[in-house]
Design an enzyme around this catalytic site. Sequence first.
Site, PDB file in Angstrom:
ATOM      1  N   GLU A  43     -12.770   5.781  -5.503  1.00 58.73           N
ATOM      2  CA  GLU A  43     -11.573   5.995  -4.525  1.00 58.73           C
ATOM      3  C   GLU A  43     -10.298   6.073  -5.382  1.00 58.73           C
ATOM      4  OE1 GLU A  43     -11.726   7.394  -1.743  1.00 58.73           O
ATOM      5  OE2 GLU A  43     -13.952   7.226  -1.475  1.00 58.73           O
ATOM      6  N   TYR A  53      -5.477   4.954   2.955  1.00 60.50           N
ATOM      7  CA  TYR A  53      -6.632   5.892   2.895  1.00 60.50           C
ATOM      8  C   TYR A  53      -7.790   4.955   2.099  1.00 60.50           C
ATOM      9  CZ  TYR A  53      -9.616   9.177   0.528  1.00 60.50           C
ATOM     10  OH  TYR A  53     -10.502  10.028  -0.127  1.00 60.50           O
ATOM     11  N   ASP A  73      -6.684  12.274   3.927  1.00 62.41           N
ATOM     12  CA  ASP A  73      -6.094  12.890   2.554  1.00 62.41           C
ATOM     13  C   ASP A  73      -5.578  14.231   2.833  1.00 62.41           C
ATOM     14  OD1 ASP A  73      -8.439  13.837   2.298  1.00 62.41           O
ATOM     15  OD2 ASP A  73      -8.792  13.313   0.280  1.00 62.41           O
TER      16      ASP A  73
END
Length: 361
Positions: free
Chosen positions: A54, A135, A153
Amino acid sequence: MVPINSVLSPAANAKRLIASRDAFQRALLDWYRVHHRKLPWRESPSVYKTVVSELMLQQTQVKTVLPYFARWLQAFPDFAALAAAPEERVLKLWEGLGYYSRARNLHKLAKAIVALPALPRTSDEWRELPGVGPYTAAAVTSISFGAHAAVVDGNVVRILARLTADATEFKDNTTAVKTVTPLADAVLNRDHPGDHNQAMMELGATICVRHNPLCTVCPVFDFCAGQKSGAPENFPRLAQKKIEQLAVTRAWVLHDGRLLLHRAAEGAKRFANMHELPSAADLGLDENTLLAGPLLARKKRGITRYQISESIHAFTPDATIRRRWDKTSALHWIPLADLDTITLSGPHRRWITELLAKYAR
């Protein structure tokens, strides 16, 4: 399924999407389980792999990340190994990926996690850790722990704006994310939140792309007001970024098999502890002094809102100037044989390699 209608307001289309969420979730998940890309962080998944992927994938394409991810896992297989590594090695493994604050944040995060008695499991707990925003917290906790947290996102903003034909002009991506998060939460599959979030990200990356979306093979085509309008690419609308133009003059100083480089200070906002070719200001020289030297290359790069044009000129210092530079802690003479051992910004690594091939024979 409640019929969608592109003539209705985005709010009305959002209500219809929420009313049809069970069918929407099934269509999305059925597609994802058959068509998702086989990516290394999805094979034998772990919290650590999810966190690393991520952070690496922020503002970076999957194809760019893949070799970095493999090298990273080999060097730092878990949080403990990463936490124990010196920052210089962490940055070296990240070299070329850009946005180096991500590497530093990942390093700080690993140190914080190994100090905890157990891994946190909720989105709120993860957001208290270094470098973790909404996020990342939602992605990690939904994928690893089944937390009911929607990831939002740019991909998810685009999907939801098209699904609801929302033509609102957002001043920036942060505003857009904040605006659509309630809808993302409302349509989240609470039985399979991790797979749902990954499916949304996959859909945005492979089907509902920014330009020329593949609407004819989209698994949620029937739920999309944007495609009913005939112009799905009109959504979302983001205000045009103001790009600032910068010009930097840099020196190519090669002496006795060593290249002069500037190392940014530890607390620098960008490129902390990283090397680049020195600018006129770094050398304490008037810019015209460098401009008078032979032009070796003109290069361009973009950093956030800046478009930077960099001209690289050969410069031969006299003994007095070299002695002055030797007293400047930020300037370093690096033997050519040692260039691979230091951390350079990605563009400067490429430029130096090119220039050495031409001028260091």
